[in-house]
Write an enzyme that holds these catalytic residues in place. Structure first.
Site, short mmCIF file in Angstrom:
data_model
loop_
_atom_site.label_atom_id
_atom_site.label_comp_id
_atom_site.label_asym_id
_atom_site.label_seq_id
_atom_site.Cartn_x
_atom_site.Cartn_y
_atom_site.Cartn_z
N THR A 168 23.48 -12.19 -78.99
CA THR A 168 23.14 -13.31 -79.36
C THR A 168 23.24 -13.86 -80.58
O THR A 168 22.38 -13.07 -81.39
CB THR A 168 21.85 -13.92 -78.50
OG1 THR A 168 21.92 -13.56 -77.03
CG2 THR A 168 21.71 -15.40 -78.34
N GLU A 171 22.32 -4.72 -66.00
CA GLU A 171 21.50 -5.46 -66.52
C GLU A 171 20.63 -6.34 -65.96
O GLU A 171 19.66 -6.67 -65.96
CB GLU A 171 21.80 -5.94 -68.13
CG GLU A 171 20.91 -7.03 -68.64
CD GLU A 171 21.63 -7.77 -69.88
OE1 GLU A 171 20.89 -8.57 -70.55
OE2 GLU A 171 22.79 -7.29 -70.20
N ARG A 172 21.58 -7.30 -65.22
CA ARG A 172 20.87 -8.18 -64.27
C ARG A 172 20.24 -7.89 -63.01
O ARG A 172 19.20 -8.25 -62.72
CB ARG A 172 22.18 -9.32 -63.87
CG ARG A 172 22.66 -9.94 -65.13
CD ARG A 172 23.96 -10.67 -64.91
NE ARG A 172 24.51 -11.45 -66.31
CZ ARG A 172 25.58 -11.77 -66.58
NH1 ARG A 172 26.65 -11.39 -65.76
NH2 ARG A 172 25.85 -12.51 -67.84
N THR A 231 15.50 -8.05 -78.50
CA THR A 231 14.45 -7.42 -77.83
C THR A 231 14.35 -6.03 -78.69
O THR A 231 15.40 -5.38 -78.96
CB THR A 231 14.72 -7.19 -76.54
OG1 THR A 231 14.62 -8.42 -75.71
CG2 THR A 231 13.49 -6.43 -75.74
N HIS A 234 -4.67 -21.39 -58.27
CA HIS A 234 -5.78 -21.22 -59.31
C HIS A 234 -6.79 -22.13 -60.01
O HIS A 234 -7.76 -22.02 -60.64
CB HIS A 234 -5.55 -20.24 -60.56
CG HIS A 234 -5.15 -18.89 -60.26
ND1 HIS A 234 -4.37 -18.26 -59.36
CD2 HIS A 234 -5.80 -17.63 -60.64
CE1 HIS A 234 -4.26 -17.05 -59.29
NE2 HIS A 234 -5.24 -16.58 -59.91
N ASN A 290 20.68 -18.75 -65.78
CA ASN A 290 20.93 -19.02 -64.34
C ASN A 290 22.14 -20.04 -63.87
O ASN A 290 22.92 -19.68 -62.99
CB ASN A 290 19.79 -19.40 -63.52
CG ASN A 290 18.99 -18.19 -63.48
OD1 ASN A 290 18.92 -17.13 -64.17
ND2 ASN A 290 17.75 -18.20 -62.52
N ILE A 324 20.19 -4.14 -78.49
CA ILE A 324 21.55 -4.52 -78.63
C ILE A 324 21.63 -6.06 -79.07
O ILE A 324 20.88 -6.81 -78.53
CB ILE A 324 22.37 -4.45 -77.18
CG1 ILE A 324 23.85 -4.77 -77.25
CG2 ILE A 324 21.39 -5.16 -76.04
CD1 ILE A 324 24.47 -4.34 -75.96
N ALA A 325 22.35 -6.23 -80.11
CA ALA A 325 22.48 -7.36 -80.67
C ALA A 325 23.74 -8.27 -80.22
O ALA A 325 24.97 -8.13 -80.62
CB ALA A 325 22.68 -7.41 -82.01
#
Length: 384
Positions: free
Chosen positions: A131, A249-250, A163, A345, A373, A128-129
């Protein structure tokens, strides 16, 4: 595996049986190749039909269109197991949790019969385009246009950070079909564009700091002609559709964030048990135990909240603000967990040969995509 030890309220026996299928697929088909795909910057297309054959793609698609007609919990299980394995199949969630639902909810019967069976089987990969360069989360400021010419749209513009951009066979393109109407969101439509269309080109596979295996791309549209029947739903309603689907989606992002945070925690507990400093395991130091105890508590709260969200979503009750809050809270938890686990670590955490380093890099973007956010806080704040 620690995911089995969690007391979940969102899943029943059928869900957990499905989880075992997903887990085997991730262990046998994904994990052995993840490093190779990260180096290549893309997951090969032939893995998609193998996932489709096991029902891992688009499980919520109705049976009449080739799907299983299941609830979103099955999608969430794929997301959890993928994130816990390492996230190499991030493109699956975009395909199954986001794009498929747009077609299910707003597509014509012809569009559904043409595309949904292919999405379920993995024959067609989707993107899905939304942005564009310079617009970020401000979808109303998009410049891509779809001008009517007879019974066709002529699409011009560019998209970025897409993506599945290199692999996609079908792209849902957000474009302005009316550049004069005010407010601007009323001029936005969603148009199905097949990758085979003349004038559609893929730019470079973008060089990211994380999620190395995901093909995240630029897309270009130069006088791309598509039939007007490729409009998804009603012309000018694209922004409304986007806002309606964003809660899922979120929530999908929140699910993956929570599972990857859990994996980071589990890896770090094992690491600090084995690694010694000053003659004793690192986990025997009070600071280590306190950090891990705090993270375990937050993860416990996170799983309970996630199940609350999943149950509300399956009941059709999750609000846009609740979806935004889930994305905000779980991605912030993910980042806090990753950063503290990498710290425990020591120097090893900064080495890419250790999973925590790769997971830390991949986690950074989750507070950005799906709406930053900061935008999530704005959306929640507007309803106070």
């Amino acid at each position: 595996m620690p995911l089995d030890d969690l007391a979940r309220t969102a899943y029943g026996e059928d869900h957990e049986a499905f989880r075992q299928t997903v887990r085997r697929f991730m262990a046998e088909e994904i994990a052995p190749h993840a490093a190779q795909w990260a180096e290549a910057g893309i997951v090969p297309k032939d893995i998609w039909p193998r996932a489709g054959a096991l029902g891992l793609l688009c499980p919520t698609v109705p049976e009449e269109y080739g799907g299983l007609g299941l609830d979103f919990g099955y999608n969430a299980i794929v997301d959890e197991e993928s994130a816990y394995t390492g996230g190499a199949t991030t493109g699956f969630s975009l395909h199954s949790d986001i794009v498929a639902d747009y077609i299910v909810h707003y597509g014509s019967d012809e569009q559904k019969r043409e595309w949904l069976p292919k999405l379920v089987s993995g024959e067609a990969i989707t993107a899905i385009a939304m942005t564009e360069p310079g617009t970020g989360s401000d979808l109303q400021a998009m410049r891509t246009t779809a001008r009517k010419d007879g019974n066709h749209y002529v699409i011009n513009g560019s998209k970025t950070y897409i993506t599945n951009g290199q692999n996609a066979d079908l792209v849902l393109v957000c474009a302005k079909t009316d550049t004069d109407v005010q407010p601007a969101w009323k001029g936005v439509s969603i148009i199905l564009v097949e990758a085979s269309r003349d004038g559609f080109t893929r730019g470079r596979n973008l060089d990211k700091i994380g999620m190395d295996e995901a093909d995240t791309s630029e897309l270009f549209f130069e006088d791309v002609r598509v039939p007007i029947t490729n409009c998804l739903g009603e012309e000018g309603q694209g922004f409304v559709y986007l806002m309606s689907q964003l809660p899922q989606e979120r929530l999908s992002i929140a699910v993956s964030a929570q599972a990857s945070a859990q994996k980071a925690f589990d890896l770090t507990v094992a690491f600090t048990r084995e690694r010694k400093a000053f003659g004793k395991p690192v986990i025997d130091f009070q600071n280590t135990r306190f950090v891990l105890a705090d993270l375990k508590t937050r993860l416990q709260v996170g799983w309970a909240h996630l199940d609350w969200c999943l149950n509300r979503h399956n009941a059709g009750e999750l609000t846009p603000e609740e979806g935004a809050a889930a994305k905000l809270w779980h991605t912030e938890l993910q980042w806090e967990t990753m950063d503290k686990c990498l710290q425990l670590h020591g120097g090893a955490g900064y080495m890419n040969e250790y999973p925590i380093a790769r997971m830390w890099r991949a986690a950074r973007v989750t507070r950005i995509f799906g709406g930053t956010n900061e935008i999530m806080k704005e959306l929640i704040g507007r309803k106070l």
